[in-house]
Design a protein around this motif. Structure first.
Motif, PDB file in Angstrom:
ATOM      1  N   ILE A  85      -1.317   5.267   3.526  1.00 18.25           N
ATOM      2  CA  ILE A  85      -0.915   5.967   2.315  1.00 18.25           C
ATOM      3  C   ILE A  85      -0.346   7.309   2.748  1.00 18.25           C
ATOM      4  O   ILE A  85      -0.939   8.007   3.579  1.00 18.25           O
ATOM      5  N   TRP A  86       0.816   7.645   2.224  1.00 19.37           N
ATOM      6  CA  TRP A  86       1.444   8.877   2.710  1.00 19.37           C
ATOM      7  C   TRP A  86       2.359   9.480   1.649  1.00 19.37           C
ATOM      8  O   TRP A  86       2.796   8.796   0.720  1.00 19.37           O
ATOM      9  N   ILE A  87       2.601  10.772   1.798  1.00 20.60           N
ATOM     10  CA  ILE A  87       3.461  11.521   0.881  1.00 20.60           C
ATOM     11  C   ILE A  87       4.758  11.855   1.593  1.00 20.60           C
ATOM     12  O   ILE A  87       4.746  12.428   2.690  1.00 20.60           O
ATOM     13  N   GLU A  88       5.870  11.498   0.977  1.00 24.25           N
ATOM     14  CA  GLU A  88       7.188  11.856   1.508  1.00 24.25           C
ATOM     15  C   GLU A  88       7.491  13.296   1.101  1.00 24.25           C
ATOM     16  O   GLU A  88       7.549  13.620  -0.091  1.00 24.25           O
ATOM     17  N   ALA A  89       7.693  14.154   2.060  1.00 24.33           N
ATOM     18  CA  ALA A  89       7.759  15.587   1.794  1.00 24.33           C
ATOM     19  C   ALA A  89       8.952  15.987   0.932  1.00 24.33           C
ATOM     20  O   ALA A  89       8.845  16.884   0.083  1.00 24.33           O
ATOM     21  N   VAL A  90      10.082  15.310   1.108  1.00 24.54           N
ATOM     22  CA  VAL A  90      11.305  15.786   0.461  1.00 24.54           C
ATOM     23  C   VAL A  90      11.244  15.695  -1.058  1.00 24.54           C
ATOM     24  O   VAL A  90      11.802  16.535  -1.769  1.00 24.54           O
ATOM     25  N   ASP A  91      10.555  14.694  -1.608  1.00 32.18           N
ATOM     26  CA  ASP A  91      10.538  14.522  -3.064  1.00 32.18           C
ATOM     27  C   ASP A  91       9.162  14.183  -3.620  1.00 32.18           C
ATOM     28  O   ASP A  91       9.029  13.831  -4.790  1.00 32.18           O
ATOM     29  N   GLU A  92       8.119  14.259  -2.782  1.00 26.80           N
ATOM     30  CA  GLU A  92       6.735  14.012  -3.188  1.00 26.80           C
ATOM     31  C   GLU A  92       6.508  12.581  -3.693  1.00 26.80           C
ATOM     32  O   GLU A  92       5.632  12.322  -4.514  1.00 26.80           O
ATOM     33  N   THR A  93       7.306  11.646  -3.198  1.00 24.28           N
ATOM     34  CA  THR A  93       7.027  10.232  -3.453  1.00 24.28           C
ATOM     35  C   THR A  93       5.766   9.835  -2.687  1.00 24.28           C
ATOM     36  O   THR A  93       5.573  10.232  -1.533  1.00 24.28           O
ATOM     37  N   PHE A  94       4.899   9.062  -3.345  1.00 28.97           N
ATOM     38  CA  PHE A  94       3.652   8.609  -2.723  1.00 28.97           C
ATOM     39  C   PHE A  94       3.800   7.137  -2.369  1.00 28.97           C
ATOM     40  O   PHE A  94       4.078   6.305  -3.228  1.00 28.97           O
ATOM     41  N   TRP A  95       3.621   6.812  -1.088  1.00 27.78           N
ATOM     42  CA  TRP A  95       3.807   5.453  -0.588  1.00 27.78           C
ATOM     43  C   TRP A  95       2.463   4.834  -0.240  1.00 27.78           C
ATOM     44  O   TRP A  95       1.579   5.501   0.302  1.00 27.78           O
ATOM     45  N   MET A  96       2.313   3.535  -0.543  1.00 25.37           N
ATOM     46  CA  MET A  96       1.115   2.776  -0.177  1.00 25.37           C
ATOM     47  C   MET A  96       1.556   1.498   0.527  1.00 25.37           C
ATOM     48  O   MET A  96       2.321   0.702  -0.035  1.00 25.37           O
ATOM     49  N   GLU A  97       1.072   1.298   1.758  1.00 30.10           N
ATOM     50  CA  GLU A  97       1.521   0.184   2.578  1.00 30.10           C
ATOM     51  C   GLU A  97       0.313  -0.612   3.089  1.00 30.10           C
ATOM     52  O   GLU A  97      -0.676  -0.036   3.542  1.00 30.10           O
ATOM     53  N   TRP A  98       0.415  -1.932   3.013  1.00 25.76           N
ATOM     54  CA  TRP A  98      -0.605  -2.850   3.559  1.00 25.76           C
ATOM     55  C   TRP A  98       0.049  -3.609   4.702  1.00 25.76           C
ATOM     56  O   TRP A  98       1.095  -4.245   4.525  1.00 25.76           O
ATOM     57  N   ILE A  99      -0.578  -3.563   5.888  1.00 23.99           N
ATOM     58  CA  ILE A  99       0.061  -4.076   7.100  1.00 23.99           C
ATOM     59  C   ILE A  99      -0.884  -5.029   7.826  1.00 23.99           C
ATOM     60  O   ILE A  99      -1.972  -4.627   8.249  1.00 23.99           O
ATOM     61  N   PRO A 100      -0.524  -6.304   7.996  1.00 26.28           N
ATOM     62  CA  PRO A 100      -1.384  -7.245   8.742  1.00 26.28           C
ATOM     63  C   PRO A 100      -1.342  -6.936  10.238  1.00 26.28           C
ATOM     64  O   PRO A 100      -0.283  -6.635  10.793  1.00 26.28           O
ATOM     65  N   LEU A 101      -2.497  -7.020  10.879  1.00 26.03           N
ATOM     66  CA  LEU A 101      -2.586  -6.784  12.323  1.00 26.03           C
ATOM     67  C   LEU A 101      -2.995  -8.042  13.076  1.00 26.03           C
ATOM     68  O   LEU A 101      -2.399  -8.388  14.090  1.00 26.03           O
ATOM     69  N   CYS A 102      -4.033  -8.726  12.591  1.00 22.00           N
ATOM     70  CA  CYS A 102      -4.500  -9.966  13.212  1.00 22.00           C
ATOM     71  C   CYS A 102      -4.912 -10.922  12.106  1.00 22.00           C
ATOM     72  O   CYS A 102      -5.709 -10.565  11.232  1.00 22.00           O
ATOM     73  N   GLU A 103      -4.366 -12.135  12.120  1.00 21.32           N
ATOM     74  CA  GLU A 103      -4.658 -13.082  11.040  1.00 21.32           C
ATOM     75  C   GLU A 103      -5.419 -14.310  11.543  1.00 21.32           C
ATOM     76  O   GLU A 103      -5.332 -15.382  10.963  1.00 21.32           O
ATOM     77  N   GLU A 104      -6.185 -14.117  12.564  1.00 19.55           N
ATOM     78  CA  GLU A 104      -6.951 -15.235  13.113  1.00 19.55           C
ATOM     79  C   GLU A 104      -8.253 -15.448  12.345  1.00 19.55           C
ATOM     80  O   GLU A 104      -8.906 -14.494  11.940  1.00 19.55           O
ATOM     81  N   GLY A 208       1.662 -19.263   4.196  1.00 19.42           N
ATOM     82  CA  GLY A 208       0.306 -19.336   4.714  1.00 19.42           C
ATOM     83  C   GLY A 208      -0.237 -18.087   5.370  1.00 19.42           C
ATOM     84  O   GLY A 208      -1.437 -18.003   5.630  1.00 19.42           O
ATOM     85  N   THR A 209       0.618 -17.109   5.661  1.00 20.04           N
ATOM     86  CA  THR A 209       0.137 -15.882   6.301  1.00 20.04           C
ATOM     87  C   THR A 209       0.703 -14.662   5.578  1.00 20.04           C
ATOM     88  O   THR A 209       1.729 -14.749   4.890  1.00 20.04           O
ATOM     89  N   MET A 210       0.059 -13.528   5.774  1.00 15.58           N
ATOM     90  CA  MET A 210       0.536 -12.298   5.138  1.00 15.58           C
ATOM     91  C   MET A 210       1.754 -11.743   5.868  1.00 15.58           C
ATOM     92  O   MET A 210       2.587 -11.112   5.264  1.00 15.58           O
ATOM     93  N   ASN A 211       1.858 -11.868   7.101  1.00 15.17           N
ATOM     94  CA  ASN A 211       2.985 -11.764   8.052  1.00 15.17           C
ATOM     95  C   ASN A 211       4.040 -10.671   7.872  1.00 15.17           C
ATOM     96  O   ASN A 211       4.980 -10.633   8.658  1.00 15.17           O
ATOM     97  N   TYR A 212       3.962  -9.811   6.872  1.00 14.42           N
ATOM     98  CA  TYR A 212       4.889  -8.679   6.837  1.00 14.42           C
ATOM     99  C   TYR A 212       4.273  -7.541   6.016  1.00 14.42           C
ATOM    100  O   TYR A 212       3.362  -7.736   5.226  1.00 14.42           O
ATOM    101  N   ARG A 213       4.792  -6.378   6.224  1.00 14.81           N
ATOM    102  CA  ARG A 213       4.306  -5.167   5.561  1.00 14.81           C
ATOM    103  C   ARG A 213       4.608  -5.227   4.064  1.00 14.81           C
ATOM    104  O   ARG A 213       5.719  -5.558   3.666  1.00 14.81           O
ATOM    105  N   ARG A 214       3.626  -4.869   3.242  1.00 10.01           N
ATOM    106  CA  ARG A 214       3.801  -4.836   1.787  1.00 10.01           C
ATOM    107  C   ARG A 214       3.771  -3.373   1.339  1.00 10.01           C
ATOM    108  O   ARG A 214       2.884  -2.611   1.743  1.00 10.01           O
ATOM    109  N   VAL A 215       4.715  -2.999   0.475  1.00  9.44           N
ATOM    110  CA  VAL A 215       4.918  -1.579   0.186  1.00  9.44           C
ATOM    111  C   VAL A 215       5.029  -1.328  -1.314  1.00  9.44           C
ATOM    112  O   VAL A 215       5.749  -2.042  -2.033  1.00  9.44           O
ATOM    113  N   PHE A 216       4.340  -0.272  -1.781  1.00 10.01           N
ATOM    114  CA  PHE A 216       4.465   0.238  -3.144  1.00 10.01           C
ATOM    115  C   PHE A 216       4.877   1.704  -3.090  1.00 10.01           C
ATOM    116  O   PHE A 216       4.444   2.455  -2.206  1.00 10.01           O
TER     117      PHE A 216
END
Length: 626
Positions: A85-104, A208-216
């Motif tokens: 979760i992070w704040i973009e400084a230029v316009d104060e947009t708030f980002w939320m990202e879910w990232i798979p690392l291991c799906e075993e 069948g897998t989450m396999n990529y970054r999901r972003v809001f």
């Protein structure tokens, strides 16, 4: 407690609960403590907090600052992911990202994240915006329960025309945009009478897998209303290069201008309901099979012309020999009993002699087992090897055609139409913009949902390259760059019986973003003594349906209402087409609920033209701008 801040925006993460506290210029938003982030696997459901290893770190980088959280080890497996979760400084947009690392070790079904904001207050100026259908505004005090959402709130379907949701409390609000919408949607809850509404997101696997970054992407606004949230999204898609207006599309296809101010006629030729179909009526066999000759439809068009209707677009169902919703994608020749290619060409030629436009219903998703070319190898296959299907529609047993194949079938079929002298002005490729994208695990033509939307878009783009205006069942955000018009873009309540209570106040969220990008025909029925859909057509600045004969009774808004003669409907349509001539290519700049219950509403277009509709009194006022 971990904290990040930039300018007027501050975000705090409670490490014990994973709750968020977000402050914007003194306005506080907290995530709902009752809605904990969860992972739903085939093997069971786990909270993020159930991970065996959890870590959080605050960091900064070139464009902002954030909190990286890592979760590893669930049910004795190495399954792991992280959130940023992070704040973009230029316009104060708030980002939320879910990232798979291991799906075993585990098989994901859904991830419930980001979770809902706490939104409990019994006030009608606290409201939630959902993009189901044309748009829905739910005050916290609304008396009717929300209940089940169309397509479970999946983005890029009729359950979520656009991939965002938002909330406003006392003129402070946020918009949550899913920038990776292909395998995502929203879940919402509003009990009868409130006093709260809950809306959060869900994510699902791809093949069948989450396999990529999901972003809001969250934008927090003060002194705002739902118009500002819609315009926030419009600005976002403009920045992505995704906003393509009708004026821009008309550079490639000038005939778009001919659809402005047009009355739409929807009717059909041949009906064949197979015994296996959910619509088959064994007690009334005459309902299962019928043929209306092309010459009868031609006479119907002559009668419309005799009434002085200047512009007409005919959408023709069931024109081919198999009958409506049968044997797709093998859908030629023209229906023999109705007059064959010669009879169909005569109808088309008459349309063109009158300066009218002609288009067909066609289908490249439902893959009927009765189609001569049906081959299970080209049906969508799930990762477990199964091939989904059903027998609901008229054609009986079907699977789903892998969309990798659809562009080839479109080219093949339309070449046959052209060879037989059928000059098309438009074509409707059914369900592409109403239903979800499909996935296919067949190694010969693997396809993700994102790929599917690309292949569907290729079908629309090919039509446009041939000078054929593109249409589909409803509207969907992904298709806007390719779509010229649609079958309709209704409010959700219009697809249910008239006596069904509304789940909220209907507001044109889609049109506040995309009105000048897609031409929308609107139902013109007086469905009851208390409800006249013509008013919604006016508020939307849409085109009218002069004739609308639904293919299936009591489905997709095809309900019996008050009978309106063709002569009266022609007069009603003249009012709507006059407004459409003025506003079709204009941005809808503002919409307003002038009463708390939405019974009086106002639309304003970019040239100053406005429409006020009083739904209780069933009256309207139109003021034309410059």
């Amino acid at each position: 407690m971990k904290k990040i801040e930039s300018g007027s925006l501050a975000v705090m993460l409670d490490e014990e609960t994973l709750g968020l506290r977000i402050e914007k210029d003194g306005v506080v938003w907290n995530t709902d403590p009752k809605k904990t982030p969860e992972l739903i696997f085939a093997e069971g459901t786990y909270r993020f907090l159930d991970a065996e290893e959890i870590s959080h770190e605050v960091y900064s980088f070139g464009v902002g600052c954030g909190i990286r959280s890592r979760y590893a080890g669930f049910a004795g497996t190495p399954y792991a992911f992280e959130t940023i979760i992070w704040i973009e400084a230029v316009d104060e947009t708030f980002w939320m990202e879910w990232i798979p690392l291991c799906e075993e070790g585990l098989h994901p079904v859904k991830v419930l994240w980001p979770t809902a904001m706490e939104f409990t207050n019994g006030r009608d100026d606290w409201y939630t915006l959902l993009t189901e259908g044309q748009g829905l505004l739910i005050p916290n005090t609304w008396k009717t329960e929300l209940g089940k959402l169309s397509f479970d709130g999946r983005f890029e379907t009729s359950g979520g025309y656009m991939p965002w949701f938002g909330q406003v409390k006392e003129r402070c609000g946020y918009t949550a945009i899913c920038t990776t919408p292909w395998n995502a949607g929203y879940q919402a809850e509003h009990p009868a009478g409130g006093p709260y509404t809950s809306v959060g997101a869900w994510l699902e696997p791809s093949l069948g897998t989450m396999n990529y970054r999901r972003v809001f992407r969250y934008t927090f606004l003060n002194d705002c209303d739902y118009n500002d949230l819609c315009k926030t999204y419009r600005q976002y898609i403009r920045e992505q290069g995704h906003l393509r207006t009708l004026k821009e599309k008309a550079v490639q296809n000038p005939s778009i201008h001919d659809l402005v101010g047009t009355c739409f006629v929807h009717t059909g030729i041949k009906t064949v309901v197979q015994p296996e179909s959910g619509f088959f009526d064994p007690k009334n066999p005459e309902k299962n099979n019928r043929v209306v000759p092309f010459s009868v439809r031609e006479q119907q068009i002559r009668e419309i012309h005799d009434l002085g209707v200047e512009k007409v677009y005919l959408h023709l169902d069931g024109w081919a020999e198999p009958g409506y919703d049968n044997q797709h994608p093998d859908y030629t020749p023209a229906c023999q009993a109705a007059g064959g290619w010669e009879g169909m060409k005569s109808l088309v030629d008459t349309m063109h002699d009158f300066g009218y436009k002609f288009g067909i219903h066609d289908q490249y998703r439902d893959y009927y087992h009765a189609a001569p070319s049906y081959d299970e190898n080209y049906a969508c296959r799930l990762p477990d090897g199964t091939i989904p299907g059903h027998s609901y529609w008229a054609g009986g047993p079907q699977s789903y055609l892998c969309a990798t194949q659809a562009p080839f079938y479109v080219k093949r079929n339309f070449a046959e139409l052209k060879k037989n002298g059928i000059r098309l002005d438009g074509a409707y490729l059914d369900v592409f913009t109403c239903n979800e994208g499909d996935e296919c695990a067949n190694p010969e033509h693997v396809m993700t949902r994102r790929d599917c939307y690309t292949y569907r878009g290729n079908c629309f783009a090919w039509l446009l390259s041939q000078g054929i205006l593109s249409s589909s069942e409803e509207v969907s955000d992904w298709a806007v760059p390719y779509l010229v018009f649609c079958h309709y873009a209704p409010y959700d309540f219009m697809l249910r019986p008239a006596e069904t209570p509304k789940k909220g106040i209907p507001v044109p969220l889609f049109n506040l973003v995309y009105h000048d990008c897609v031409i929308e025909p609107w139902m013109m029925d007086r469905v009851s003594k208390d409800e006249d859909y013509m008013l919604y057509a006016l508020l939307a600045g849409g085109a009218p349906y002069l004739v609308r004969d639904g293919a299936y009774p009591n489905t997709d808004g095809a309900f019996d209402g008050e009978k309106i003669s063709l002569e009266e409907m022609t007069e009603r349509c003249r009012v709507v087409t006059e407004l459409h001539e003025k506003t079709a290519l204009l941005e809808l700049v503002r919409h307003e609920c002038m009463t708390a219950d939405g019974s009086v509403q106002k639309s304003e277009f970019s040239d100053g033209t406005y429409v006020i509709c009083d739904f209780a009194e069933q009256i309207y006022e139109i003021g034309y701008g410059a």
